[in-house]
Design a protein around this motif. Structure first.
Motif, PDB file in Angstrom:
ATOM      1  N   GLU A  44      72.475 -12.081  54.635  1.00 55.76           N
ATOM      2  CA  GLU A  44      72.054 -12.078  53.234  1.00 55.76           C
ATOM      3  C   GLU A  44      72.973 -13.014  52.453  1.00 55.76           C
ATOM      4  N   GLU A  45      72.363 -13.803  51.582  1.00 54.53           N
ATOM      5  CA  GLU A  45      73.124 -14.721  50.737  1.00 54.53           C
ATOM      6  C   GLU A  45      72.431 -14.808  49.382  1.00 54.53           C
ATOM      7  N   ASN A  46      73.139 -14.396  48.337  1.00 51.85           N
ATOM      8  CA  ASN A  46      72.607 -14.439  46.971  1.00 51.85           C
ATOM      9  C   ASN A  46      71.270 -13.713  46.829  1.00 51.85           C
ATOM     10  N   GLY A  47      71.161 -12.548  47.482  1.00 58.40           N
ATOM     11  CA  GLY A  47      69.963 -11.727  47.350  1.00 58.40           C
ATOM     12  C   GLY A  47      68.794 -12.155  48.217  1.00 58.40           C
ATOM     13  N   LYS A  48      68.969 -13.195  49.033  1.00 62.93           N
ATOM     14  CA  LYS A  48      67.917 -13.652  49.940  1.00 62.93           C
ATOM     15  C   LYS A  48      68.431 -13.560  51.378  1.00 62.93           C
ATOM     16  N   TYR A  49      67.483 -13.445  52.300  1.00 63.13           N
ATOM     17  CA  TYR A  49      67.821 -13.264  53.705  1.00 63.13           C
ATOM     18  C   TYR A  49      67.432 -14.496  54.513  1.00 63.13           C
ATOM     19  N   TYR A  50      68.313 -14.829  55.464  1.00 64.78           N
ATOM     20  CA  TYR A  50      68.158 -16.015  56.296  1.00 64.78           C
ATOM     21  C   TYR A  50      68.402 -15.639  57.750  1.00 64.78           C
ATOM     22  N   GLY A  51      67.845 -16.428  58.656  1.00 59.27           N
ATOM     23  CA  GLY A  51      68.060 -16.195  60.079  1.00 59.27           C
ATOM     24  C   GLY A  51      68.423 -17.485  60.781  1.00 59.27           C
ATOM     25  N   LYS A  52      69.524 -17.431  61.535  1.00 60.32           N
ATOM     26  CA  LYS A  52      70.034 -18.600  62.243  1.00 60.32           C
ATOM     27  C   LYS A  52      70.040 -18.329  63.751  1.00 60.32           C
ATOM     28  N   VAL A  53      69.650 -19.323  64.536  1.00 61.21           N
ATOM     29  CA  VAL A  53      69.675 -19.206  65.990  1.00 61.21           C
ATOM     30  C   VAL A  53      71.127 -19.300  66.449  1.00 61.21           C
ATOM     31  N   LEU A  54      71.616 -18.235  67.066  1.00 59.56           N
ATOM     32  CA  LEU A  54      72.974 -18.256  67.609  1.00 59.56           C
ATOM     33  C   LEU A  54      73.002 -18.836  69.017  1.00 59.56           C
ATOM     34  N   LYS A  55      72.018 -18.420  69.818  1.00 58.03           N
ATOM     35  CA  LYS A  55      72.033 -18.800  71.229  1.00 58.03           C
ATOM     36  C   LYS A  55      70.608 -18.832  71.762  1.00 58.03           C
ATOM     37  N   VAL A  56      70.291 -19.867  72.491  1.00 61.04           N
ATOM     38  CA  VAL A  56      69.020 -19.944  73.202  1.00 61.04           C
ATOM     39  C   VAL A  56      69.279 -19.458  74.626  1.00 61.04           C
ATOM     40  N   LEU A  57      68.543 -18.440  75.043  1.00 57.12           N
ATOM     41  CA  LEU A  57      68.748 -17.826  76.356  1.00 57.12           C
ATOM     42  C   LEU A  57      67.592 -18.071  77.313  1.00 57.12           C
ATOM     43  N   ASP A  58      66.549 -18.720  76.858  1.00 55.36           N
ATOM     44  CA  ASP A  58      65.370 -18.978  77.671  1.00 55.36           C
ATOM     45  C   ASP A  58      65.793 -19.765  78.918  1.00 55.36           C
ATOM     46  N   PRO A  59      65.541 -19.212  80.102  1.00 53.13           N
ATOM     47  CA  PRO A  59      65.960 -19.915  81.322  1.00 53.13           C
ATOM     48  C   PRO A  59      65.245 -21.256  81.526  1.00 53.13           C
ATOM     49  N   ASP A  60      64.105 -21.448  80.879  1.00 50.08           N
ATOM     50  CA  ASP A  60      63.366 -22.706  81.007  1.00 50.08           C
ATOM     51  C   ASP A  60      63.807 -23.757  79.988  1.00 50.08           C
ATOM     52  N   ALA A  61      64.684 -23.387  79.057  1.00 48.47           N
ATOM     53  CA  ALA A  61      65.131 -24.322  78.023  1.00 48.47           C
ATOM     54  C   ALA A  61      66.138 -25.306  78.605  1.00 48.47           C
ATOM     55  N   PRO A  62      66.167 -26.533  78.079  1.00 47.96           N
ATOM     56  CA  PRO A  62      67.183 -27.485  78.529  1.00 47.96           C
ATOM     57  C   PRO A  62      68.582 -27.011  78.125  1.00 47.96           C
ATOM     58  N   GLU A  63      69.599 -27.630  78.701  1.00 43.81           N
ATOM     59  CA  GLU A  63      70.981 -27.215  78.422  1.00 43.81           C
ATOM     60  C   GLU A  63      71.298 -27.282  76.930  1.00 43.81           C
ATOM     61  N   THR A  64      70.848 -28.321  76.257  1.00 45.30           N
ATOM     62  CA  THR A  64      70.997 -28.439  74.811  1.00 45.30           C
ATOM     63  C   THR A  64      69.597 -28.542  74.213  1.00 45.30           C
ATOM     64  N   PRO A  65      68.991 -27.401  73.882  1.00 49.89           N
ATOM     65  CA  PRO A  65      67.623 -27.441  73.358  1.00 49.89           C
ATOM     66  C   PRO A  65      67.561 -28.067  71.967  1.00 49.89           C
ATOM     67  N   LEU A  66      66.602 -28.958  71.795  1.00 48.52           N
ATOM     68  CA  LEU A  66      66.406 -29.651  70.525  1.00 48.52           C
ATOM     69  C   LEU A  66      65.051 -29.278  69.942  1.00 48.52           C
ATOM     70  N   CYS A  67      64.949 -29.390  68.631  1.00 47.27           N
ATOM     71  CA  CYS A  67      63.698 -29.102  67.936  1.00 47.27           C
ATOM     72  C   CYS A  67      62.845 -30.378  67.953  1.00 47.27           C
ATOM     73  N   ALA A  68      62.348 -30.722  69.147  1.00 47.65           N
ATOM     74  CA  ALA A  68      61.636 -31.987  69.359  1.00 47.65           C
ATOM     75  C   ALA A  68      60.342 -32.087  68.568  1.00 47.65           C
ATOM     76  N   ASN A  69      59.661 -30.966  68.342  1.00 44.65           N
ATOM     77  CA  ASN A  69      58.377 -30.985  67.640  1.00 44.65           C
ATOM     78  C   ASN A  69      58.516 -30.789  66.129  1.00 44.65           C
ATOM     79  N   CYS A  70      59.731 -30.683  65.643  1.00 37.28           N
ATOM     80  CA  CYS A  70      59.956 -30.459  64.213  1.00 37.28           C
ATOM     81  C   CYS A  70      59.832 -31.761  63.436  1.00 37.28           C
ATOM     82  N   ASP A  71      59.655 -31.624  62.131  1.00 39.24           N
ATOM     83  CA  ASP A  71      59.566 -32.778  61.240  1.00 39.24           C
ATOM     84  C   ASP A  71      60.823 -32.891  60.380  1.00 39.24           C
ATOM     85  N   GLY A  72      60.967 -34.025  59.721  1.00 41.78           N
ATOM     86  CA  GLY A  72      62.022 -34.227  58.729  1.00 41.78           C
ATOM     87  C   GLY A  72      63.420 -34.040  59.280  1.00 41.78           C
TER      88      GLY A  72
END
Length: 142
Positions: A44-72
């Protein structure tokens, strides 16, 4: 005196149940395979809630997973450390009016969260566009 202590214990139990919130670390679980895919830290920050990825555990994910399909600004950003939930506001027992990013497809959805009424260690996470939605259950990491 026994009745007084019993009443106090019941009041403390209700107070604890109603004081539960969504802050903390949660495991995301694939509905199909049952595999834990990531750990998300909700804060919680200033009355709003946020979520951050701490760890990617998916065994199929690359060693350093990137947001390849994201924009901006998120394009090819490391998924670990990425704030994927933004601007949720608590209204009663629901957290809403925010957004959630799906790093797998790069799309941003409106978002609504609520604790399972039978188990406060289970969080219902709904991403939606108009009348189309998908709800996942995340589990509190202890």
């Amino acid at each position: 005196m026994k009745n007084f202590i019993g009443i106090l214990l019941v009041l403390f139990a209700f107070a604890k149940a109603y004081s539960q919130d969504i802050t903390g670390t949660w495991k995301t679980i694939d509905e199909t395979s049952g595999i834990v895919k990531s750990h998300i830290f909700i804060y919680e920050e200033n009355g709003k809630y946020y979520g951050k990825v701490l760890k990617v555990l998916d065994p199929d994910a690359p060693e350093t997973p990137l947001c390849a399909n994201c924009d901006g600004d998120f394009k090819n950003a490391p998924i670990e450390g990425l704030v994927i939930m933004k601007d949720l506001v608590k209204k009663g027992k629901t957290y809403k009016n925010g957004t959630i990013l799906d790093p797998e497809n790069g799309k941003v959805y409106d978002c609504k969260l609520w604790l399972d009424q039978n188990n406060s260690d289970r969080l219902k996470v709904r991403g939606y566009v108009l009348f189309l939605y998908r709800t996942q259950t995340w589990v509190r990491l202890k």
